[in-house]
Design an enzyme around this catalytic site. Sequence first.
Site, PDB file in Angstrom:
ATOM      1  N   GLY B  33      27.390   6.277   0.146  1.00 57.60           N
ATOM      2  CA  GLY B  33      27.713   4.581   1.785  1.00 57.60           C
ATOM      3  C   GLY B  33      26.156   5.183   2.579  1.00 57.60           C
ATOM      4  O   GLY B  33      26.420   4.427   3.351  1.00 57.60           O
ATOM      5  N   HIS B  34      25.246   5.705   2.229  1.00 58.94           N
ATOM      6  CA  HIS B  34      23.792   5.315   2.600  1.00 58.94           C
ATOM      7  C   HIS B  34      22.984   4.205   2.328  1.00 58.94           C
ATOM      8  O   HIS B  34      21.598   4.151   1.567  1.00 58.94           O
ATOM      9  CB  HIS B  34      23.275   6.682   3.085  1.00 58.94           C
ATOM     10  CG  HIS B  34      22.083   6.363   3.765  1.00 58.94           C
ATOM     11  ND1 HIS B  34      22.290   6.917   5.106  1.00 58.94           N
ATOM     12  CD2 HIS B  34      20.369   5.982   3.919  1.00 58.94           C
ATOM     13  CE1 HIS B  34      21.032   6.913   5.785  1.00 58.94           C
ATOM     14  NE2 HIS B  34      20.578   6.238   5.263  1.00 58.94           N
TER      15      HIS B  34
END
Lengths: 130, 185
Positions: B33-34
């Site tokens: 998710g980064h």
Amino acid sequence: MNRDEIFEKVKEVLVDALGVDDDEVTPDASLTADLGAESIDFLDIVFKLEQAFGFKIPQGELFPENVMDNPEFVQDGRVTDAGLAALKERLPHADFTRFESDREVTKVAEVFTVDAVVNFVERKLAGVQA
Amino acid sequence: MRWIWIDRILELDPGRRLVAIKHVGLGEDAVQGHFDATDGLGPDRPVLPAPLIIEGMAQTAGVLVGHARGFREKVILAKISRAELDADAHPGATLRYTATLDRIDDAGAATSGAVDLLDPAPCAPGADPRVATAPPAPAVPIGRVDLVFSHIDHNRAGVEFPAHNFVFGESFKTLLRVSGLEGET
């Protein structure tokens, strides 16, 4: 190396170590109060001065520690005559004129001005050459 | 070994230099998710968060500093003097950290570090990524991370720290050992 050249190199060190702007580094600026230095920055500044000027600075020579731990030197949060004398002896490069009228122990770090660092380097270089 | 952000130590020149690598994995929690906001691919092409690249360098340099004094000192990262990173590290790439010891004394140490990115399957402009004919790209310098460490037992300011060395537990020594650089101690 003359005093102006020393000042310019010290300024470079402080701009690099403290992330301040060139024009903030004036001779009477205090490293802590004006330039935002914290304790670890003093270690960094010592390292960078050594690199810039090519001499060794033993721990505590430029920024002594523990002087104020002596109970004889501090009473009611203010530095005593004995304490002031001890500080002056340990810090011949610092100017205590402003501090002497106040003597509040929490403000003792303010004697570390840009000028004090320049004085320190000047004395150190003179000693190295002697 | 959950907070170890280097995978292997490649080279140790005691008191001078330490080189470590870190493979970036798609399955790592920190990568999930980064997303990389710059390439438009969003969360489908995540990156290793930059603070963890700094942490990787801190561990690389920290082992070098600790080793220089036989792991007797508690070596604490005190200051990030400089951190410049010009590229992202995506899953599948390898980061290489080269830490150099500039200065060490009783109070602490200063290190400078180079971060390189090694991509085993480069997609050069115009190349067909389905045909793996091109040799892997050479390491690309992507940044510098300079650090200051404190030997905290010498900078107590009246504070007492635990006697055991909580910085260098077994993890880093194990890493040196499995990297073939230190004997069984």
